[in-house]
Each structure stands twice: as structure tokens, then as C-alpha cells.
Write a protein that holds these residues in place. Sequence first.
Motif, PDB file in Angstrom:
ATOM      1  N   CYS A  40       0.809  -1.242   0.000  1.00  0.00           N
ATOM      2  CA  CYS A  40       0.000   0.000   0.000  1.00  0.00           C
ATOM      3  C   CYS A  40       0.828   1.271   0.000  1.00  0.00           C
ATOM      4  CB  CYS A  40      -0.965   0.007   1.183  1.00  0.00           C
ATOM      5  SG  CYS A  40      -0.161   0.237   2.772  1.00  0.00           S
ATOM      6  N   ARG A  41       2.134   1.159   0.310  1.00  0.00           N
ATOM      7  CA  ARG A  41       2.960   2.375   0.312  1.00  0.00           C
ATOM      8  C   ARG A  41       3.556   2.668  -1.067  1.00  0.00           C
ATOM      9  NH1 ARG A  41       6.233  -0.101   4.561  1.00  0.00           N
ATOM     10  NH2 ARG A  41       7.832   1.480   4.269  1.00  0.00           N
ATOM     11  N   ARG A  42       3.238   1.800  -2.064  1.00  0.00           N
ATOM     12  CA  ARG A  42       3.664   2.106  -3.442  1.00  0.00           C
ATOM     13  C   ARG A  42       2.586   2.951  -4.096  1.00  0.00           C
ATOM     14  NH1 ARG A  42       5.014  -3.620  -3.686  1.00  0.00           N
ATOM     15  NH2 ARG A  42       7.215  -3.756  -3.132  1.00  0.00           N
ATOM     16  N   SER A  43       3.003   3.945  -4.878  1.00  0.00           N
ATOM     17  CA  SER A  43       2.018   4.880  -5.449  1.00  0.00           C
ATOM     18  C   SER A  43       1.090   4.189  -6.449  1.00  0.00           C
ATOM     19  CB  SER A  43       2.716   6.071  -6.087  1.00  0.00           C
ATOM     20  OG  SER A  43       3.635   5.606  -7.048  1.00  0.00           O
ATOM     21  N   ARG A  44       1.549   3.098  -7.079  1.00  0.00           N
ATOM     22  CA  ARG A  44       0.696   2.405  -8.066  1.00  0.00           C
ATOM     23  C   ARG A  44      -0.325   1.484  -7.408  1.00  0.00           C
ATOM     24  NH1 ARG A  44       5.665   1.059  -9.707  1.00  0.00           N
ATOM     25  NH2 ARG A  44       5.260  -1.133  -9.242  1.00  0.00           N
ATOM     26  N   SER A  45      -0.176   1.235  -6.123  1.00  0.00           N
ATOM     27  CA  SER A  45      -1.062   0.280  -5.444  1.00  0.00           C
ATOM     28  C   SER A  45      -2.506   0.783  -5.418  1.00  0.00           C
ATOM     29  CB  SER A  45      -0.577   0.076  -4.008  1.00  0.00           C
ATOM     30  OG  SER A  45      -1.604  -0.486  -3.226  1.00  0.00           O
ATOM     31  N   PRO A  46      -3.479  -0.121  -5.633  1.00  0.00           N
ATOM     32  CA  PRO A  46      -4.885   0.300  -5.512  1.00  0.00           C
ATOM     33  C   PRO A  46      -5.239   0.730  -4.088  1.00  0.00           C
ATOM     34  CG  PRO A  46      -4.719  -2.088  -5.842  1.00  0.00           C
ATOM     35  CD  PRO A  46      -3.337  -1.538  -6.015  1.00  0.00           C
ATOM     36  N   LEU A  47      -4.382   0.371  -3.133  1.00  0.00           N
ATOM     37  CA  LEU A  47      -4.631   0.756  -1.737  1.00  0.00           C
ATOM     38  C   LEU A  47      -3.939   2.070  -1.371  1.00  0.00           C
ATOM     39  CD1 LEU A  47      -4.107  -2.697   0.016  1.00  0.00           C
ATOM     40  CD2 LEU A  47      -6.263  -1.605  -0.587  1.00  0.00           C
ATOM     41  N   SER A  48      -3.124   2.569  -2.286  1.00  0.00           N
ATOM     42  CA  SER A  48      -2.356   3.780  -2.021  1.00  0.00           C
ATOM     43  C   SER A  48      -3.299   4.930  -1.663  1.00  0.00           C
ATOM     44  CB  SER A  48      -1.539   4.127  -3.273  1.00  0.00           C
ATOM     45  OG  SER A  48      -1.099   5.450  -3.209  1.00  0.00           O
ATOM     46  N   GLY A  49      -2.986   5.620  -0.610  1.00  0.00           N
ATOM     47  CA  GLY A  49      -3.833   6.759  -0.201  1.00  0.00           C
ATOM     48  C   GLY A  49      -4.887   6.391   0.820  1.00  0.00           C
ATOM     49  N   ALA A  50      -5.467   5.194   0.696  1.00  0.00           N
ATOM     50  CA  ALA A  50      -6.575   4.850   1.596  1.00  0.00           C
ATOM     51  C   ALA A  50      -6.088   4.411   2.979  1.00  0.00           C
ATOM     52  CB  ALA A  50      -7.429   3.750   0.971  1.00  0.00           C
ATOM     53  N   MET A  51      -4.904   3.836   3.038  1.00  0.00           N
ATOM     54  CA  MET A  51      -4.437   3.225   4.289  1.00  0.00           C
ATOM     55  C   MET A  51      -3.718   4.225   5.182  1.00  0.00           C
ATOM     56  SD  MET A  51      -5.448   0.058   4.024  1.00  0.00           S
ATOM     57  CE  MET A  51      -6.900   0.611   3.173  1.00  0.00           C
ATOM     58  N   GLN A  52      -4.336   5.374   5.371  1.00  0.00           N
ATOM     59  CA  GLN A  52      -3.769   6.421   6.221  1.00  0.00           C
ATOM     60  C   GLN A  52      -4.651   6.609   7.437  1.00  0.00           C
ATOM     61  OE1 GLN A  52      -1.112   8.101   4.949  1.00  0.00           O
ATOM     62  NE2 GLN A  52      -1.305   7.909   2.719  1.00  0.00           N
ATOM     63  N   MET A  53      -3.990   6.876   8.558  1.00  0.00           N
ATOM     64  CA  MET A  53      -4.721   7.112   9.786  1.00  0.00           C
ATOM     65  C   MET A  53      -5.780   8.208   9.592  1.00  0.00           C
ATOM     66  SD  MET A  53      -2.785   7.306  13.393  1.00  0.00           S
ATOM     67  CE  MET A  53      -3.724   7.622  14.875  1.00  0.00           C
ATOM     68  N   PHE A  54      -6.909   8.053  10.246  1.00  0.00           N
ATOM     69  CA  PHE A  54      -8.052   8.988  10.256  1.00  0.00           C
ATOM     70  C   PHE A  54      -8.936   8.919   9.004  1.00  0.00           C
ATOM     71  CE2 PHE A  54      -4.555  11.444  12.476  1.00  0.00           C
ATOM     72  CZ  PHE A  54      -4.911  11.039  13.744  1.00  0.00           C
ATOM     73  N   ASN A  55      -8.551   8.113   7.993  1.00  0.00           N
ATOM     74  CA  ASN A  55      -9.437   7.991   6.832  1.00  0.00           C
ATOM     75  C   ASN A  55     -10.691   7.206   7.183  1.00  0.00           C
ATOM     76  OD1 ASN A  55      -7.742   9.338   5.114  1.00  0.00           O
ATOM     77  ND2 ASN A  55      -7.074   7.542   3.961  1.00  0.00           N
ATOM     78  N   HIS A  56     -11.791   7.606   6.588  1.00  0.00           N
ATOM     79  CA  HIS A  56     -13.040   6.858   6.683  1.00  0.00           C
ATOM     80  C   HIS A  56     -13.169   6.122   5.350  1.00  0.00           C
ATOM     81  CE1 HIS A  56     -17.736   7.245   7.166  1.00  0.00           C
ATOM     82  NE2 HIS A  56     -17.318   6.000   7.181  1.00  0.00           N
ATOM     83  N   ILE A  57     -13.171   4.806   5.409  1.00  0.00           N
ATOM     84  CA  ILE A  57     -13.052   4.020   4.174  1.00  0.00           C
ATOM     85  C   ILE A  57     -14.097   2.909   4.094  1.00  0.00           C
ATOM     86  CG2 ILE A  57     -10.548   4.421   4.027  1.00  0.00           C
ATOM     87  CD1 ILE A  57     -10.153   1.517   5.053  1.00  0.00           C
ATOM     88  N   SER A  58     -14.176   2.355   2.896  1.00  0.00           N
ATOM     89  CA  SER A  58     -14.879   1.091   2.714  1.00  0.00           C
ATOM     90  C   SER A  58     -13.807   0.137   2.207  1.00  0.00           C
ATOM     91  CB  SER A  58     -15.991   1.330   1.686  1.00  0.00           C
ATOM     92  OG  SER A  58     -16.253   0.158   1.003  1.00  0.00           O
ATOM     93  N   ALA A  59     -13.747  -1.072   2.745  1.00  0.00           N
ATOM     94  CA  ALA A  59     -12.643  -1.969   2.370  1.00  0.00           C
ATOM     95  C   ALA A  59     -13.115  -3.396   2.183  1.00  0.00           C
ATOM     96  CB  ALA A  59     -11.557  -1.929   3.449  1.00  0.00           C
TER      97      ALA A  59
END
Length: 246
Positions: A40-59
Motif C-alpha cells: 500500500c505504500r507504493r504509489s501504483r497500489s490500488p490501496l495507495s492513499g486509503a491506508m492512512q490514519m483517520f481515513n473513513h473508508i470502505s474496504a
Amino acid sequence: METFTVEAVVLKTDDFGDANRVVTLFTKEYGKLEANAYGCRRSRSPLSGAMQMFNHISAQITRGTKVDTIRDADILNFYDALTKDLERLAYASLLFEIVNRMTFPRQQELETFELLTKSLPVLSTRNPKIAALIGACQFMETSGVQLNFSRCVHCRKEIVGDAAISLLDGGAVCLDCIDAAQDTRPYPEALRKTFETMLGFNWRNDIKLTFNTRQLNAAENFFIEYVQSILGTGLKSVQFIRDFIN
Ligand SMILES: [Zn+2]
């Protein structure tokens, strides 16, 4: 392997390996869950951006025998101000750390999920110290270990005016019972009113949020001491607040 979808806020993240992260989610459906987000820490990852603290997500998560894996995620809401403003980051971290430390995995707690989702926009736009204290105070109320702020823990009488309070006895002590209580300290009426206002706060973003600075600081110190005494250890975010904010 079973795959399931959750709505969640990201409570905590820990990096491991080149690009992975262990993500602690507080989900609407199952309470607290931990899952690995590979790459998830790679910019091309589909998870990139979402796996950050305080995000409200659907997973989407796949259940594993040892660890669960996050396959895909969409950001429902994110709060930029929480990562850009040091004071907001510190106080949002305080609330999230308290919730993380005081909850058990896989126990659905809808009230806590709602508290987190409602507190995030307030933490990112209003006075973050007040918002975090209100959040922590309300969370403790639902977690069942709250101090009794309004009634004497010895005779159950409603507290009127100035009184005492005892962490060991679990809350307020009226002046008639003070000799029977352990390790009391002063509990001025203004401090009680501060706690009562915090417990009654309804998270509408337009509501007035003003407290007397002295009472607010007293409430903060008192509450943090109480939480740390339950946990038996210090909170990392408190150290951060003391080093960089206060
Ligand atoms: Zn009493």
C-alpha cells in the motif's frame, strides 16, 4: 477464502517490509480489526492513499488463517487538516489511541464507530483539544469504565456545588462522604459542569464550543491521568502533546 466488506475508520497504521502496512481498523460491522495491506505504500497500489490514519473508508478484506488481508479500499471521507496541523494531529491521535488501547478486537461497538466518524470533521475544523476531550469522555461512558461525574459514589446523592473526586473510588464524592473516600482531590463545580457539558455534546458542527481555559486544562490533565491509571501505562500521544503542543 472468505471475503467481506467493511465500513471503517483507520485507527492506527504500522509499516513493515518495503511497502506494507499493518492497519488497525475500527469497523462498523465487527468493531476493531487488524489486517495487512500489502504494497500500500507504493504509489501504483490500488490501496495507495486509503491506508492512512483517520481515513473513513470502505474496504474488502480476505480472511486468512493467521492474518486478514485488505484487497481493495475506497476513501469515503478524508481529513487533510489532521495530518497538516500538528495540534490537530496530536489531539486526534489522543482520541484514536485511547479507543485503540481500550477496545478488544472483533467486538462490534456501533456507538464507538459513530463517535469516531462524527468526531473527525469536528477535530479537523474546530478546537481539536476540546473535540478530543469530548470524544474521549463520551467513549469512556460507552466503554463502561467512566467515572461518575454527577453523583457521589458513596451515597449516590447528586453533587451540588464544589465537592471532591477520587480516581480510586470511581468518581465524585460529596462533602458529607469525604472522610470515607480514598485519595480525594478538589472537584470544583466548574470542572463538573465542564465534564457534564462534554458528555452531553451532540457533535453538530455548528454548536458552540467554548470552555474556560483553566477548567479545560484541569479537565484534560485529570482525564488523561484517569485513562493512564486504567491502562497502567502512558499514552504515546500524551508524550507528543507535552513535547510539542503544550
Ligand atoms: Zn456522599
